[in-house]
Write a protein that holds these residues in place. Structure first.
Motif, PDB file in Angstrom:
ATOM      1  N   ASP A   1       0.790  -1.225   0.000  1.00  0.00           N
ATOM      2  CA  ASP A   1       0.000   0.000   0.000  1.00  0.00           C
ATOM      3  C   ASP A   1       0.824   1.279   0.000  1.00  0.00           C
ATOM      4  O   ASP A   1       0.277   2.377   0.128  1.00  0.00           O
ATOM      5  CB  ASP A   1      -0.934   0.015   1.220  1.00  0.00           C
ATOM      6  N   ALA A   2       2.150   1.181  -0.107  1.00  0.00           N
ATOM      7  CA  ALA A   2       2.978   2.388  -0.092  1.00  0.00           C
ATOM      8  C   ALA A   2       4.310   2.113  -0.780  1.00  0.00           C
ATOM      9  O   ALA A   2       4.752   0.971  -0.885  1.00  0.00           O
ATOM     10  CB  ALA A   2       3.207   2.878   1.338  1.00  0.00           C
ATOM     11  N   THR A   3       4.943   3.169  -1.224  1.00  0.00           N
ATOM     12  CA  THR A   3       6.283   3.113  -1.802  1.00  0.00           C
ATOM     13  C   THR A   3       7.285   3.581  -0.745  1.00  0.00           C
ATOM     14  O   THR A   3       7.037   4.571  -0.057  1.00  0.00           O
ATOM     15  CB  THR A   3       6.370   4.017  -3.040  1.00  0.00           C
TER      16      THR A   3
ATOM     17  N   ASP B   1       0.666   8.654  -3.372  1.00  0.00           N
ATOM     18  CA  ASP B   1       0.248   9.858  -4.081  1.00  0.00           C
ATOM     19  C   ASP B   1      -0.900  10.517  -3.318  1.00  0.00           C
ATOM     20  O   ASP B   1      -1.295  10.058  -2.241  1.00  0.00           O
ATOM     21  CB  ASP B   1      -0.140   9.536  -5.527  1.00  0.00           C
ATOM     22  N   LYS B   2      -1.460  11.583  -3.851  1.00  0.00           N
ATOM     23  CA  LYS B   2      -2.505  12.320  -3.143  1.00  0.00           C
ATOM     24  C   LYS B   2      -3.777  11.496  -2.954  1.00  0.00           C
ATOM     25  O   LYS B   2      -4.583  11.772  -2.065  1.00  0.00           O
ATOM     26  CB  LYS B   2      -2.835  13.611  -3.890  1.00  0.00           C
ATOM     27  N   GLU B   3      -3.963  10.481  -3.793  1.00  0.00           N
ATOM     28  CA  GLU B   3      -5.140   9.622  -3.677  1.00  0.00           C
ATOM     29  C   GLU B   3      -4.911   8.455  -2.720  1.00  0.00           C
ATOM     30  O   GLU B   3      -5.770   7.592  -2.568  1.00  0.00           O
ATOM     31  CB  GLU B   3      -5.541   9.089  -5.054  1.00  0.00           C
TER      32      GLU B   3
ATOM     33  N   LYS C   1       0.039   3.763  -3.846  1.00  0.00           N
ATOM     34  CA  LYS C   1       1.484   3.658  -4.040  1.00  0.00           C
ATOM     35  C   LYS C   1       1.838   4.055  -5.465  1.00  0.00           C
ATOM     36  O   LYS C   1       0.997   4.038  -6.370  1.00  0.00           O
ATOM     37  CB  LYS C   1       1.970   2.242  -3.728  1.00  0.00           C
ATOM     38  N   LEU C   2       3.077   4.425  -5.667  1.00  0.00           N
ATOM     39  CA  LEU C   2       3.518   4.863  -6.988  1.00  0.00           C
ATOM     40  C   LEU C   2       3.655   3.659  -7.909  1.00  0.00           C
ATOM     41  O   LEU C   2       4.201   2.631  -7.522  1.00  0.00           O
ATOM     42  CB  LEU C   2       4.848   5.600  -6.873  1.00  0.00           C
ATOM     43  N   LYS C   3       3.166   3.787  -9.129  1.00  0.00           N
ATOM     44  CA  LYS C   3       3.176   2.638 -10.043  1.00  0.00           C
ATOM     45  C   LYS C   3       3.912   2.912 -11.346  1.00  0.00           C
ATOM     46  O   LYS C   3       4.486   2.004 -11.939  1.00  0.00           O
ATOM     47  CB  LYS C   3       1.730   2.215 -10.347  1.00  0.00           C
ATOM     48  N   ASP C   4       3.896   4.127 -11.793  1.00  0.00           N
ATOM     49  CA  ASP C   4       4.516   4.469 -13.075  1.00  0.00           C
ATOM     50  C   ASP C   4       6.037   4.469 -12.928  1.00  0.00           C
ATOM     51  O   ASP C   4       6.615   5.272 -12.189  1.00  0.00           O
ATOM     52  CB  ASP C   4       4.027   5.849 -13.529  1.00  0.00           C
ATOM     53  N   LYS C   5       6.708   3.545 -13.619  1.00  0.00           N
ATOM     54  CA  LYS C   5       8.167   3.417 -13.482  1.00  0.00           C
ATOM     55  C   LYS C   5       8.901   4.660 -13.948  1.00  0.00           C
ATOM     56  O   LYS C   5       9.906   5.066 -13.342  1.00  0.00           O
ATOM     57  CB  LYS C   5       8.653   2.186 -14.257  1.00  0.00           C
TER      58      LYS C   5
END
Length: 452
Positions: free
Chosen positions: A38-40, A87-89, A92-96
């Motif tokens: 759930d997080a980076t 991110d604000k939503e 977790k960050l997904k875009d490499k």
């Protein structure tokens, strides 16, 4: 740097030495997107120096990342910070590609070639130094003050490029960037600049004739992040002082405690409060500006509640030794947490930018008996994107009839977030695009203006 035979290099300034240390110890940036569902995880390590923790948190904030957990350790000459971010939503960050860009941005921001000049790099609506003047305002808030300030600037042919306005405990602070209406460049005529200062000073002074305006020193503030500068301005203007008049009650007052861990010579600062974006920046900013160094910290946010624990010493190496010192830290942290708490209905306005837009919108607010408690005004290209938090000047909830009246008067596509009184109960309305922030009553105003 110069070379002294037999003694090695000598340094012409502290900044030059710090840059040398940074080049010899470049920051270590590791982004782990696999360990948590759930997080980076962002791990940042670098040579330790005063203020570096605030710098790291500021970079993450400027990248619009939300910190849900953090572990800080910085004993000795090296610090290691671990942040769980989304991110604000809350995703977790997904875009490499975006992750790689974030890593590069953090590395560049903390590297030797960047001596923490955030206001020049990434403040809202920042342009080149010849493109705008910076006006700093602090003083007593009162209904309609922002409208009056905007009208004065419009009458003096100044266009508001961007602005951030906060109110707290009957005080107001604003950082406004303005340009000449005709050239869209900074105002350089000294006579005109003095006239702007005098007009705004007179307006802010109100009935308090004992306090005038002060010219801000561009060299001292131009390199300071806007939101950090707002904290500094409100702190120096006394918004931590207890006020016995009417101040809207906080939904949940922060719980801040300070105790000393004598075995380790640390003061332990513990904060429990409602979680919100940028909370960690606000607390670390305040500790840093009070000249405390964070050696260790544990940060957690869960179920809309935040827990922060800091192990600190003053820059002179000592813990807090007096009750007065501990009380001041508690009061300053409580105020820092409360300043960004947004009262009222959130309105956002997105429209084509034009000269005098801020004056027009805030006049409509005033005519509808609304006061602004916080605002962000920005210009992106030819588009004005502005956010206001408003409430009734009498302190009551904003009703739907007032919102409808504003929509009709402004004539722009306005969206509302929050629940105006008597409005249908929607789970969460979209956002508005607006800008502005009003002020509450109390005493003393001050004005700073400088060209940069």
């Amino acid at each position: 740097m110069s070379i002294d035979e037999g003694y090695g290099p000598t340094w012409d300034s502290d900044d030059e030495y710090d840059n040398f240390i940074r080049k010899m110890n470049p920051p270590s940036i590791i982004i782990d997107n696999d360990s948590l569902a759930d997080a980076t995880i962002v791990k940042v390590g670098s040579a330790n120096e005063y203020g570096i923790l605030l710098e790291v948190i500021q970079v993450l904030m400027d990248l619009n990342l939300v910190i849900s957990k953090a572990y800080i350790t910085s004993d000795g000459g090296w610090f290691m910070d671990v942040f769980n971010v989304t991110d604000k939503e809350g995703m977790k960050l997904k875009d490499k590609a975006a992750i790689a860009e974030i890593e590069g941005y953090i590395r560049k921001s903390l590297g030797a070639d960047s001596r923490y000049m955030p206001a020049k790099r990434r403040s809202v609506g920042v342009a080149a130094s010849t493109d705008h003047n910076v006006i700093e305002l602090t003083g007593s808030d009162r209904p309609g003050l922002l409208s009056e300030v905007s009208a004065v600037l419009a009458s003096l042919k100044c266009n508001v490029v961007s602005a951030e306005i906060w109110t707290h405990n009957t005080r107001v602070a604003a950082v406004m960037r303005v340009s000449d209406e005709d050239t869209m460049l900074a105002v350089t005529d000294t006579v005109r600049l003095e006239m702007i200062k005098e007009r705004l000073s007179y307006l802010l002074r109100g009935n308090n004739l004992a306090r005038g305006a002060a010219m801000a020193d561009a060299s001292g503030t131009s390199a300071t992040h806007t939101e950090r500068r707002l904290h500094q301005m409100m702190l120096s203007d006394g918004d931590t002082e207890e006020f016995h008049g009417h101040v809207p009650a906080q939904p949940q007052k922060p719980n801040v405690t300070v105790r000393n861990w004598k075995d380790k010579d640390y003061s332990v600062v513990t904060i429990r409060c409602k979680d919100r974006p940028k909370l960690l920046f606000d607390t670390v900013c305040t500790l840093t500006d009070l000249r405390y160094v964070v050696y260790h910290a544990n940060i957690d946010a869960n179920n809309n509640q935040a827990y922060q624990e800091f192990y600190v010493r003053h820059v002179n190496g000592s813990p807090m030794n007096t009750e007065a010192e501990r009380l001041r830290v508690i009061q300053c942290l409580e105020s820092a947490i409360e300043r960004r708490v947004s009262e009222g209905v959130k309105l956002e306005l997105c429209s084509n930018d034009k000269v005098g837009l801020l004056s027009e919108v805030t006049r409509i607010f005033r005519e509808n008996s609304l006061t602004v408690t916080r605002a962000e005004v920005s210009t992106k290209g030819r588009t004005a994107v502005n956010t206001f938090y408003v409430r009734s000047s009498a302190g009551e909830a904003v009703d739907q009839k007032t919102i409808d009246s504003i929509r009709e008067a402004i004539g722009h596509n306005i969206q509302v977030k929050g629940h105006p009184e008597a409005a249908p109960q929607k789970k969460e309305s979209p956002t508005w695009f607006l800008f502005a922030n009003l002020f509450r009553p109390r005493s003393l105003p001050s004005l700073g203006l400088f060209v940069r």
